[in-house]
Design a protein around this motif. Structure first.
Motif, PDB file in Angstrom:
ATOM      1  N   MET A   1       0.823  -1.180   0.000  1.00  0.00           N
ATOM      2  CA  MET A   1       0.000   0.000   0.000  1.00  0.00           C
ATOM      3  C   MET A   1       0.874   1.254   0.000  1.00  0.00           C
ATOM      4  N   ARG A   2       1.972   1.225   0.741  1.00  0.00           N
ATOM      5  CA  ARG A   2       2.845   2.393   0.819  1.00  0.00           C
ATOM      6  C   ARG A   2       3.565   2.631  -0.502  1.00  0.00           C
ATOM      7  N   GLN A   4       2.385   2.057  -3.487  1.00  0.00           N
ATOM      8  CA  GLN A   4       1.420   2.678  -4.385  1.00  0.00           C
ATOM      9  C   GLN A   4       1.260   4.173  -4.041  1.00  0.00           C
ATOM     10  N   THR A   5       1.201   4.496  -2.778  1.00  0.00           N
ATOM     11  CA  THR A   5       1.083   5.895  -2.355  1.00  0.00           C
ATOM     12  C   THR A   5       2.335   6.671  -2.745  1.00  0.00           C
ATOM     13  N   ALA A   6       3.503   6.079  -2.589  1.00  0.00           N
ATOM     14  CA  ALA A   6       4.758   6.734  -2.959  1.00  0.00           C
ATOM     15  C   ALA A   6       4.813   6.978  -4.464  1.00  0.00           C
ATOM     16  N   ILE A   8       2.204   7.442  -6.472  1.00  0.00           N
ATOM     17  CA  ILE A   8       1.255   8.511  -6.776  1.00  0.00           C
ATOM     18  C   ILE A   8       1.853   9.866  -6.419  1.00  0.00           C
ATOM     19  N   VAL A   9       2.514   9.952  -5.275  1.00  0.00           N
ATOM     20  CA  VAL A   9       3.149  11.208  -4.862  1.00  0.00           C
ATOM     21  C   VAL A   9       4.264  11.573  -5.836  1.00  0.00           C
ATOM     22  N   SER A  12       2.741  12.795  -9.146  1.00  0.00           N
ATOM     23  CA  SER A  12       2.149  14.133  -9.007  1.00  0.00           C
ATOM     24  C   SER A  12       3.225  15.201  -8.876  1.00  0.00           C
TER      25      SER A  12
END
Length: 97
Positions: A1-2, A4-6, A8-9, A12
């Motif tokens: 999960m982390r 995927q968040t990394a 996306i960040v 962006s």
């Protein structure tokens, strides 16, 4: 999960870094071909975003010539004549059209 968040960040942030280059790009200003020049001295008719006004163009070709389609191959018209219908058969005879 982390992970995927990394990702996306990271994506962006990369898009945010490239966005000012897109915003700061100059608009394309095309010369407008006209016989009469009613603009003040030093300016000429231009087209920007579809509006004709006075200014200094930053493109070499006019908008109309830039948008013109390339020369297309001419197609010769073909005329077909219908095949003659054979009416030599007697009514009710098999095999006739």
């Amino acid at each position: 999960m982390r992970l995927q968040t990394a990702m996306i960040v990271g994506i962006s942030m990369m898009a945010g870094a490239l966005a000012p280059a897109q915003v700061a790009a100059e608009p394309k200003i095309y010369p407008y071909p006209s016989a009469a020049n009613y603009c003040p001295s030093g300016l000429q008719p231009i087209t920007i975003a579809g509006v004709i006004c006075c200014g200094t163009p930053n493109q070499k070709v006019s908008y109309q010539s830039m948008m013109a389609h390339p020369v297309k191959k001419a197609h010769k018209a073909r005329y077909y004549q219908p095949t003659p219908v054979d009416y030599s058969c007697m009514p009710g005879e098999k095999g006739c059209r």
